[in-house]
Structures are given as C-alpha cells and as structure tokens.
Design a protein around this motif. Structure first.
Motif, PDB file in Angstrom:
ATOM      1  N   ARG A  80       0.823  -1.192   0.000  1.00 40.26           N
ATOM      2  CA  ARG A  80       0.000   0.000   0.000  1.00 40.26           C
ATOM      3  C   ARG A  80       0.867   1.256   0.000  1.00 40.26           C
ATOM      4  O   ARG A  80       0.537   2.237  -0.643  1.00 40.26           O
ATOM      5  CB  ARG A  80      -0.896  -0.014   1.235  1.00 40.26           C
ATOM      6  N   PHE A  81       1.980   1.225   0.716  1.00 38.87           N
ATOM      7  CA  PHE A  81       2.890   2.356   0.796  1.00 38.87           C
ATOM      8  C   PHE A  81       4.309   1.877   0.528  1.00 38.87           C
ATOM      9  O   PHE A  81       4.624   0.707   0.708  1.00 38.87           O
ATOM     10  CB  PHE A  81       2.852   3.003   2.193  1.00 38.87           C
ATOM     11  N   GLY A  82       5.145   2.804   0.106  1.00 38.30           N
ATOM     12  CA  GLY A  82       6.566   2.535   0.074  1.00 38.30           C
ATOM     13  C   GLY A  82       7.188   2.847   1.420  1.00 38.30           C
ATOM     14  O   GLY A  82       6.525   3.337   2.342  1.00 38.30           O
ATOM     15  N   ARG A  83       8.460   2.576   1.547  1.00 35.78           N
ATOM     16  CA  ARG A  83       9.148   2.851   2.805  1.00 35.78           C
ATOM     17  C   ARG A  83       9.398   4.358   2.931  1.00 35.78           C
ATOM     18  O   ARG A  83       9.829   5.023   1.986  1.00 35.78           O
ATOM     19  CB  ARG A  83      10.470   2.086   2.868  1.00 35.78           C
ATOM     20  N   LEU A  84       9.149   4.883   4.117  1.00 36.07           N
ATOM     21  CA  LEU A  84       9.341   6.298   4.412  1.00 36.07           C
ATOM     22  C   LEU A  84      10.532   6.422   5.352  1.00 36.07           C
ATOM     23  O   LEU A  84      10.489   5.942   6.487  1.00 36.07           O
ATOM     24  CB  LEU A  84       8.084   6.878   5.050  1.00 36.07           C
ATOM     25  N   LEU A  85      11.615   7.058   4.873  1.00 34.15           N
ATOM     26  CA  LEU A  85      12.873   7.132   5.605  1.00 34.15           C
ATOM     27  C   LEU A  85      13.247   8.572   5.864  1.00 34.15           C
ATOM     28  O   LEU A  85      12.954   9.467   5.053  1.00 34.15           O
ATOM     29  CB  LEU A  85      13.996   6.442   4.819  1.00 34.15           C
ATOM     30  N   SER A  86      13.915   8.804   6.967  1.00 34.59           N
ATOM     31  CA  SER A  86      14.428  10.132   7.301  1.00 34.59           C
ATOM     32  C   SER A  86      15.839  10.011   7.843  1.00 34.59           C
ATOM     33  O   SER A  86      16.185   9.023   8.502  1.00 34.59           O
ATOM     34  CB  SER A  86      13.529  10.827   8.334  1.00 34.59           C
ATOM     35  N   SER A  87      16.646  11.006   7.563  1.00 34.94           N
ATOM     36  CA  SER A  87      18.016  11.068   8.078  1.00 34.94           C
ATOM     37  C   SER A  87      18.114  12.149   9.146  1.00 34.94           C
ATOM     38  O   SER A  87      17.328  13.102   9.164  1.00 34.94           O
ATOM     39  CB  SER A  87      18.998  11.364   6.948  1.00 34.94           C
ATOM     40  N   SER A  88      19.087  11.987  10.023  1.00 35.29           N
ATOM     41  CA  SER A  88      19.274  12.929  11.128  1.00 35.29           C
ATOM     42  C   SER A  88      20.705  13.428  11.153  1.00 35.29           C
ATOM     43  O   SER A  88      21.615  12.810  10.579  1.00 35.29           O
ATOM     44  CB  SER A  88      18.914  12.269  12.466  1.00 35.29           C
ATOM     45  N   LEU A  89      20.865  14.533  11.846  1.00 41.37           N
ATOM     46  CA  LEU A  89      22.206  15.104  11.965  1.00 41.37           C
ATOM     47  C   LEU A  89      23.104  14.284  12.874  1.00 41.37           C
ATOM     48  O   LEU A  89      24.315  14.526  12.921  1.00 41.37           O
ATOM     49  CB  LEU A  89      22.114  16.540  12.479  1.00 41.37           C
ATOM     50  N   ASP A  90      22.546  13.321  13.597  1.00 40.59           N
ATOM     51  CA  ASP A  90      23.386  12.437  14.402  1.00 40.59           C
ATOM     52  C   ASP A  90      23.908  11.254  13.588  1.00 40.59           C
ATOM     53  O   ASP A  90      24.568  10.362  14.130  1.00 40.59           O
ATOM     54  CB  ASP A  90      22.628  11.936  15.628  1.00 40.59           C
ATOM     55  N   GLY A  91      23.601  11.218  12.291  1.00 40.38           N
ATOM     56  CA  GLY A  91      24.114  10.177  11.417  1.00 40.38           C
ATOM     57  C   GLY A  91      23.254   8.946  11.311  1.00 40.38           C
ATOM     58  O   GLY A  91      23.653   7.975  10.662  1.00 40.38           O
ATOM     59  N   SER A  92      22.081   8.937  11.901  1.00 49.42           N
ATOM     60  CA  SER A  92      21.207   7.770  11.858  1.00 49.42           C
ATOM     61  C   SER A  92      20.148   7.933  10.777  1.00 49.42           C
ATOM     62  O   SER A  92      19.832   9.047  10.350  1.00 49.42           O
ATOM     63  CB  SER A  92      20.531   7.553  13.212  1.00 49.42           C
ATOM     64  N   VAL A  93      19.606   6.800  10.339  1.00 53.28           N
ATOM     65  CA  VAL A  93      18.492   6.760   9.395  1.00 53.28           C
ATOM     66  C   VAL A  93      17.342   6.032  10.062  1.00 53.28           C
ATOM     67  O   VAL A  93      17.517   4.920  10.572  1.00 53.28           O
ATOM     68  CB  VAL A  93      18.892   6.064   8.074  1.00 53.28           C
ATOM     69  N   LEU A  94      16.174   6.645  10.067  1.00 53.26           N
ATOM     70  CA  LEU A  94      15.003   6.108  10.737  1.00 53.26           C
ATOM     71  C   LEU A  94      13.930   5.786   9.715  1.00 53.26           C
ATOM     72  O   LEU A  94      13.802   6.466   8.690  1.00 53.26           O
ATOM     73  CB  LEU A  94      14.466   7.109  11.763  1.00 53.26           C
ATOM     74  N   GLU A  95      13.134   4.760  10.007  1.00 54.29           N
ATOM     75  CA  GLU A  95      12.002   4.403   9.156  1.00 54.29           C
ATOM     76  C   GLU A  95      10.710   4.652   9.925  1.00 54.29           C
ATOM     77  O   GLU A  95      10.588   4.307  11.103  1.00 54.29           O
ATOM     78  CB  GLU A  95      12.075   2.942   8.725  1.00 54.29           C
ATOM     79  N   TRP A  96       9.728   5.236   9.210  1.00 53.50           N
ATOM     80  CA  TRP A  96       8.425   5.527   9.788  1.00 53.50           C
ATOM     81  C   TRP A  96       7.434   4.493   9.269  1.00 53.50           C
ATOM     82  O   TRP A  96       7.175   4.430   8.063  1.00 53.50           O
ATOM     83  CB  TRP A  96       7.976   6.934   9.413  1.00 53.50           C
ATOM     84  N   ASN A  97       6.885   3.696  10.176  1.00 58.52           N
ATOM     85  CA  ASN A  97       5.929   2.657   9.811  1.00 58.52           C
ATOM     86  C   ASN A  97       4.525   3.258   9.833  1.00 58.52           C
ATOM     87  O   ASN A  97       3.984   3.578  10.897  1.00 58.52           O
ATOM     88  CB  ASN A  97       6.021   1.474  10.774  1.00 58.52           C
ATOM     89  N   ILE A  98       3.929   3.413   8.663  1.00 57.64           N
ATOM     90  CA  ILE A  98       2.624   4.058   8.559  1.00 57.64           C
ATOM     91  C   ILE A  98       1.516   3.152   9.085  1.00 57.64           C
ATOM     92  O   ILE A  98       0.496   3.635   9.584  1.00 57.64           O
ATOM     93  CB  ILE A  98       2.367   4.469   7.101  1.00 57.64           C
ATOM     94  N   SER A  99       1.686   1.860   8.991  1.00 59.92           N
ATOM     95  CA  SER A  99       0.641   0.938   9.445  1.00 59.92           C
ATOM     96  C   SER A  99       0.558   0.870  10.964  1.00 59.92           C
ATOM     97  O   SER A  99      -0.530   0.914  11.542  1.00 59.92           O
ATOM     98  CB  SER A  99       0.885  -0.459   8.875  1.00 59.92           C
ATOM     99  N   SER A 100       1.701   0.783  11.638  1.00 51.03           N
ATOM    100  CA  SER A 100       1.708   0.677  13.098  1.00 51.03           C
ATOM    101  C   SER A 100       1.926   2.009  13.796  1.00 51.03           C
ATOM    102  O   SER A 100       1.913   2.070  15.029  1.00 51.03           O
ATOM    103  CB  SER A 100       2.799  -0.301  13.546  1.00 51.03           C
ATOM    104  N   LEU A 101       2.152   3.090  13.032  1.00 46.48           N
ATOM    105  CA  LEU A 101       2.366   4.435  13.586  1.00 46.48           C
ATOM    106  C   LEU A 101       3.549   4.449  14.555  1.00 46.48           C
ATOM    107  O   LEU A 101       3.488   5.032  15.642  1.00 46.48           O
ATOM    108  CB  LEU A 101       1.098   4.938  14.293  1.00 46.48           C
ATOM    109  N   THR A 102       4.639   3.821  14.148  1.00 44.55           N
ATOM    110  CA  THR A 102       5.841   3.772  14.970  1.00 44.55           C
ATOM    111  C   THR A 102       7.056   4.173  14.152  1.00 44.55           C
ATOM    112  O   THR A 102       7.009   4.252  12.917  1.00 44.55           O
ATOM    113  CB  THR A 102       6.054   2.365  15.541  1.00 44.55           C
ATOM    114  N   GLN A 103       8.147   4.400  14.852  1.00 41.34           N
ATOM    115  CA  GLN A 103       9.424   4.754  14.228  1.00 41.34           C
ATOM    116  C   GLN A 103      10.507   3.848  14.789  1.00 41.34           C
ATOM    117  O   GLN A 103      10.527   3.559  15.997  1.00 41.34           O
ATOM    118  CB  GLN A 103       9.766   6.221  14.519  1.00 41.34           C
ATOM    119  N   HIS A 104      11.418   3.402  13.923  1.00 35.72           N
ATOM    120  CA  HIS A 104      12.530   2.596  14.409  1.00 35.72           C
ATOM    121  C   HIS A 104      13.767   2.891  13.573  1.00 35.72           C
ATOM    122  O   HIS A 104      13.675   3.288  12.399  1.00 35.72           O
ATOM    123  CB  HIS A 104      12.199   1.102  14.374  1.00 35.72           C
TER     124      HIS A 104
END
Length: 817
Positions: A80-104
């Motif tokens: 239904r959706f593609g992967r939604l990713l974000s980068s941070s200034l601390d050097g990490s990459v996070l994924e936002w799970n739209i189905s479970s409304l969580t971030q990891h």
C-alpha cells in the motif's frame, strides 16, 4: 447562532514546531512533513477547496534533528505504501511505519552527520493510471483520473513527460547520502529491514551538504561546504568534474555552502547556495549557463514542476521564487534561458523545504457538478481562489518552514493565484473539558495538552455580557511528561477526577485532588496522585473515559482497544479491530484506532482509524457490534454521540460531509440517506478542516450540533430539512416575482409548489437557520457548549503565536520605519 452568547478566551499557550523536511509519496497524493519536535505528519492532498486532511501523525525521537526525508516507491503491487525514511544530523536513518504508527532505527551513525538523502529516479516507471489511490488506499472507482486536467497545464510542454511510477519489479532503489565526513555513501533500499551498503565515493575536504541524481541515474551531483559542486560517475565511482560555484555568484571558498541541488531532464543542473545565488549549469560539461541572485539569504530548497520547465527556489528570506525556461531565437542557433518570473512571500520565517504534489482523489464525487456549476455560474468564490486552479492531476508546489505553516501554490499558474494555507492552526493544543462542574459550582475543569506537559485549568463562570466579559481560566496544576517525552494523547474524566496521558512508551493515570481552604475548592491546593496501571499496556494512540468516569479506554498501537477499571487497576475488556469477511483485504492489515467516542448511556464505543474505517463496540456485551467501511473514501475528522439519543453517532469527514449513523440498527440514519450527498454548497466549501463537534447539553436541542474548524463554525439541525444556499433562495424568489402582483393567489400557490420541490417547509421559518455559519476572526482551538447556556470558544491570535517562533534571520526593511 445569532441569539447564542459566546464566551471567548485566549489565555492559552501555543507554540507549534517548525517543519524541517518535506517529501511526496510515489504518486504525489500524500505529503509527509517532519517537524523539529520529532513529529511526522502525513497530509492527504486535495484537488479542490476541501479535502486537505492530516491523515495521521507519528511521534519520533525529538532529540534527533531530522535533516531530510524520502519516500520510496512500493516494490510490489500488494504494498500500500513505500518505505518512508528520514536522516538525522546524528548520522542515523530512521524508518516511519505508517501501518503501526511507529518509528525505528535502521542505520546507526557511521559517517557523522547526514545532511541530505536522494533516491535514485525511477527508470522503469509504470503509468499511474494502472493503479489509482484514494485516501491512501487502492481506489475501487474506475474513474478517479477521468477528470484529469493535465492537458491544460501548458500548451508548450513536451509530450514525453514522466508518469508517476508505482512499482518496478524486484529492482531496489538506491539511496545516496551526503555525509558530514565529506563523502557520499550509496545504499540499496530493500523491501524491509536495514539498508544494504554498496560503496562510498572518495572523501573530500569539507562537508557534503547536498546530493542529487541525474535523470538517467548514471551520475550523482554533490555540493559541499567548500563551495564546490562535484559530478560522480556511479559506475566507476570516480569524480568526472568539479565546479567552483562561487565564480557564478558572490563569494567562494569555505564561506560558500551549496545547500541544495536539482537535476533536470534537459541536462541542466541547478544549485542554491549560502549567498542567495541560484545558478544554472550545463550538467554535461559543468559550465555556467545562467546565474540569478534574487534571494536575500541562504537558498535552502529547490523544486521543479513535472515537466522540468519551471524551477522554484526558497530560503531564509521567506520567499518562493519562480524561474521559467524560455527559448530565444538568434541568428546562429536557438538558445534556452532561465528567466526570473516572480516571487511570493507567504511565510514569515525561513522556508526549509519544497516538494511537488499531485491530487488524485475525487472531490464531491457524488454531486452533479454540472448542475452545481449552473447554479453558481454568476457567483464569486468564497474568499479564496484555491479551487480555481487545483484540480485532479494538476501539480502543486508545497512549502514549509520555521513558522510551522504549509502552503500550496499553483505550479503552472504561480503568478495568477495566491497560495493556499493548508493548515491555519498547525499543531494546535488539544483541549478536553470535563462534562460536570467543579464541586463548588464555580466552573468546570479543563485539560490542555501541550507537547511535553498537561495544563489543568478551571474555567470560571463569569456573569455579564459575553462580548464584554471574557471567560477566565485559572491555573490549577501542571503535569510534566515522564522524561519530557512528547505526549501523544490525553483525556480527562467527565467528573474531572482522573487525568490520563500516553507517550511513546506507556500510558499514565493520575487522580486530581484538592485540599480546600475555607470551603472554596478552586482556592485550595490542587495536586495529582499517580495511580498504577496494569503492566504490559502498550503506548496509546488515543484514549477516552467512560461517561461514569469509572473506566479508561485505551486505543493501543498494537491495534487493540483496552477497557480498564480505574479503581481496581485491571483490564476488564479487550477488543480487536475486525472487518467483515466481505470487506476484508488480505493484503491490508488493520491500523490502530486514532479517535474514540463513547455514548452518554455507556453502552456504545465508536473507534476510527486514520483511513476512515469506523468500528462500533458494545461495552455491555464486550463484543464488536458493527463495522463501517470508509465513508465515501474519506477520513473521519470528528465525531460524537448525540446526548439525547445515544444510538445516534454523528461523524464528519475530510470531504466536508456529515453522516448520521444509527448504531443500534446498523444502518445509515434517515437524515443521511436523504441529505448527506445534497448538502448546501456553502458547507461543502466550509473553510478549513473540521476539527470538532459541539453538542448542546439541553434536550430541547437534542437534534442539533455545531460543526467547527479553526476558521468557522456551522449550526446544523437534523430535525429540519436541508435548505439551499441563500443565493439559491434569492434566485427562487426573483423568479416567482415574474408572475406579477395582480394575482397574489397564483404567486402563493406557485411559491409553495416550488418550495415543496426543494424540500422546504414554508411554515417552518426555523429551517432558514439551518446551516447557519459564523466566521472566526482568529484561529480557534476548541468550541463547546456550557451548562449555563452559552458557547465557549478558545481562540488565539496567530500573530501572537508567530512571536514565539525564532527571530527572523534576514532583516527586511519595512516602508515607513
């Protein structure tokens, strides 16, 4: 509403968080915005004057400052959706799970800061007409794109425009990252789990601040803090050439930062830097084609229309500037030039991000648009012109920045229309008012939810004229979130005794107590006592107390609903969100409940998810009673049970529609069957998104409700027929006057017949008061009926909110100062 006294109050804090990054979904129908406090918002793009809706929010880590966000394409038809990713200034990459409304977290710090990410452009794109979406789901309507106005975009556009891609077999997209250690790293984005590291390009001096791909995905362009733009060969991982950007603008060397890059299909590379310069380069040879310097500060974002013939730039001066490709015929050959067209300054602070969106969902799908247009062909639009240019398939530009606002612009008619304010009240404080007054009768307790704390206030009963005597709020106690974590949801019991909230780890419950002094509770010492909750409860997306204040109902992130006995501190019931077999889609998992409403007799519980599905539970039998599929493919924005009839549930949707549901009979109410799809056009063009319903407490108005947004409110009486707009009634009366005054009997009979055809009871003058509108001067956060018979309105001047934002980085001279 003319005779209803309104008690206004503005004594509430409100500080929305700036928007740091924007991105669009693979089909352009949704926009993701990440704010500085770690909150992610998914906005459903609307093709007209209504429909803009914050579909869901996900709370992330407020400490990790997001630098960029990308939305991958789905890799299979089942997704239904593609992967939604974000980068941070601390050097990490996070994924936002739209189905479970969580971030990891899917990538730890490996290269210092990550300043920007860029996805590989789609190579084997599939026509978007093969798979249409509405409200974030696969649409069941075959004519969603039938009214696309892409042919009206521009007469001189080429016919080889790229179509929106959906999925590309099993080929993974590659992701390029501009890192603070001076390197560009390349990763594969699989269907799930962590990113697959491929290789790094040679490290250079300075920091990599920006990155973009060429249209054929053979080269990567990067901009660094040393004022250089480099072209990298993806196959050999060697540097092809480098550009000294300072020669085309002002400044060079370590003081020049390349903040943004944009690659166009015509072979042009666009750069924006810290001097305010916009430069157009020949991407094949690295030579300067043209340079503009109309910005008065850093250029932080670039975007182009789908045809790549218009380029938009924005930055710290709050301007959005349009450059258009024009061709000049000379004696030697035809040359292309990028001409400065116009700027628009809708933001008051820095603009951090730009993105392009394309609405594909239908507005007013069930209404005869031809007849509606015929009625209003001589009328002017209602205070805005957004619906003039925003249509199905027509691209629009979205901007966001430090003032927390999101604006939509016409990408093809940028100079002809003013931008549309998508969210006039961003991240408004959530307000809950206890149903009963305080024990001494001096007022009612109010709970105001801020980002990391809860403010408990007492709304005092003030005698006097409502317009002259504003309502006062007395501060009682303040509750700070555990560990200063972002509060996701909160609730207060009807008697004002219990207060609950939840952050991203677990829910919390407190009892509000007062040690009175001299018999006046509001003048006593108020305190909060922490109560224990059963262990193992998940973080909550929403929560509400039962009417008798004995049970706390929690909508968990695990897609379950828990009913807790507050006094015994135990779980007395658990519900699973279930659909009917005929409506089940094996590829779609249930989403958590994001809104819940309880009936006044304590029997019914209604829960909705972010996509508009409604689940009704019987609290007495502890079983699910009814499931309602998405109402006209729209999301539910507000709802509630009618106080006089607990079997009636009223909900509003993002399409500005009102539904009356008979819960006990498991069917649409009589009013909805007759009027929901024939509401007055003035209500269908209701300004702003509906954010709440206010039901009157007295039984004499048990069939009415006040629907409100941050801009206006509307009174609806379900016991009287729906009348046309005032202009339609005026046209009707004018047409009846043509019969003349010599035959009053004939005029009366004809008027009665015409009114009966329009479902109007001439003997009931109160029907003219139905759908009565009242516009707000300032953004409104909360509206509620008061026991004393007046209307409580909590508002806030937007200019007072703007003052809480950071100081303007660019000083602008104001004429006359």
């Amino acid at each position: 509403m003319e005779t209803l006294q309104m008690r206004r109050c503005s004594s509430v804090e409100w500080k929305p968080s700036p928007v740091l990054a924007l991105t669009s979904s693979f089909d352009g129908s949704q926009v993701a915005a990440v704010r500085q406090d770690g909150m992610l918002e998914i906005w459903l793009v609307a093709p007209g004057s209504v429909g803009w809706h914050c579909q869901l929010t996900i709370q992330g880590d407020p400490v990790a400052r997001v630098s960029s966000v990308v939305w991958c394409r789905p890799t299979s038809e089942k997704e239904r959706f593609g992967r939604l990713l974000s980068s941070s200034l601390d050097g990490s990459v996070l994924e936002w799970n739209i189905s479970s409304l969580t971030q990891h977290k899917i990538l730890d710090c490996v290269a210092g800061s990550i300043f920007q990410m860029a996805l590989e452009p789609n190579q084997n794109s599939v026509s978007s007409n093969s798979r249409q979406f509405a409200n974030g789901h696969v649409s069941t309507q075959s004519d969603v794109h039938s009214e696309s106005e892409s042919s009206n975009i521009d007469n001189d556009d080429d016919s080889d425009d790229e179509t929106c891609s959906t999925y590309v077999g099993a080929t993974y997209q590659r992701l390029a990252m501009a890192c603070g250690d001076g390197s560009v790293r390349l990763y594969n984005v699989p269907d799930s789990d962590a990113l697959n590291y491929l290789r790094s390009f040679p490290r250079v001096s300075g920091k990599m601040l920006s990155v973009t791909w060429s249209n054929d995905a053979k080269f990567i362009f990067s901009g660094s803090s040393d004022g250089l733009i480099r072209c990298w060969d993806v196959r050999s991982f060697h540097e092809k050439y480098r550009i000294t950007a300072g020669l085309g603008g002002v400044g060079s060397g370590p003081e020049l930062c390349i903040w943004s890059l944009l690659s166009l299909r015509c072979g042009t590379l666009v750069s924006g830097d810290s001097t305010g310069s916009i430069q157009f380069w020949d991407a094949h040879h690295g030579t300067l084609v043209q340079a503009h310097r109309h910005h008065k500060g850093d250029v932080l974002a670039l975007a182009s229309d789908p045809n790549h013939k218009r380029v938009f730039s924005a930055g710290s001066d709050g301007q959005v500037i349009l450059y258009k490709l024009s061709k000049e015929d000379t004696s030697a050959e035809e040359t292309s030039k990028w001409a400065y067209v116009k700027y628009i300054r809708a933001h008051t602070h820095d603009i951090r991000a730009l993105t392009m969106a394309v609405p594909i969902c239908r507005e007013d799908a069930s209404i005869d648009e031809g007849k509606a247009a015929k009625i209003r062909k001589k009328d002017k639009p209602i205070e805005y012109s957004y619906h003039k240019w925003s249509h199905l398939g027509v691209p629009m530009l979205i901007s966001a920045g430090d003032d927390a606002k999101l604006f939509a612009y016409s990408a093809m008619e940028f100079t002809n229309f003013a931008p549309h304010d998508i969210c006039p009240a961003p991240q408004r404080p959530l307000v809950n008012l206890a149903n009963q007054s305080a024990s001494d009768g001096t007022g009612s307790i109010m709970l105001i939810e801020q980002s990391t704390r809860l403010d408990v206030k007492l709304r005092e009963i003030v005698s006097g004229h409502a317009k002259r005597t504003p309502t006062q709020l007395t501060h009682l106690v303040q509750l700070k979130s555990e560990g200063s974590r972002r509060i996701i949801c909160s609730a207060i019991s009807g008697d004002g005794t219990y207060i609950a909230y939840s952050h991203d780890l677990r829910p919390r419950l407190f009892e509000l107590r007062c040690q009175s002094k001299g018999g006046h509770n509001n003048k006593g010492m108020w305190s909060l006592k922490k109560l224990e909750l059963p262990k193992g409860l998940p973080s909550a997306c929403c929560m509400v107390f039962s009417v008798d204040s004995l049970n706390l109902i929690i909508g968990g992130r695990d897609r379950k609903i828990y009913v807790l006995d507050v006094r015994k501190s135990e779980i007395i019931g658990t519900f699973d969100l279930q659909r009917k077999a005929i409506d089940m889609d094996s590829t779609v998992s249930e989403s958590p409940a994001t809104k819940m409403f309880t009936s006044y007799d304590g029997q019914w519980l209604a829960a909705t998810n972010c996509f508009g599905d409604v689940y009704v539970f019987n609290l007495e039998t502890q079983r699910q009673h009814w499931y309602v599929h998405r109402l006209n493919e729209a999301a539910v924005t507000a709802g509630g049970f009618v106080p006089g009839n607990s079997n009636v549930l009223v909900v509003t949707t993002s399409g500005n529609e009102v539904y009356v549901l008979d819960v006990e009979a498991k069917q649409m109410g009589e009013w909805s069957r007759r009027h929901t799809h024939h509401l007055p056009r003035s209500f269908r063009e209701f300004p702003g998104e509906v954010i709440g319903l206010a039901f009157p407490p007295c039984l004499s108005y048990a069939h009415s409700v006040i629907v409100y947004s941050s801009r206006a409110m509307c009174f609806i009486d379900f016991s009287v027929p729906v009348v046309p707009d005032k202009d339609e009634i005026t046209n009707l009366e004018l047409s009846l006057d043509k019969f003349g005054t010599t035959k009053p009997g004939k005029v009366k009979l004809e008027r009665k017949r015409r009114r009966n055809n329009l479902n109007i009871d001439e003997g009931s003058r109160q029907c003219k008061k139905n759908f009565d509108f009242c516009a707000f001067e300032h953004p409104v956060l909360f509206v509620s009926h008061l026991p004393e018979g007046s209307l409580f309105i909590l508002e806030k001047r937007w200019m007072d909110v703007v003052k809480t934002c950071e100081a303007l980085p660019v000083d602008r001279h104001v004429y006359g100062t």
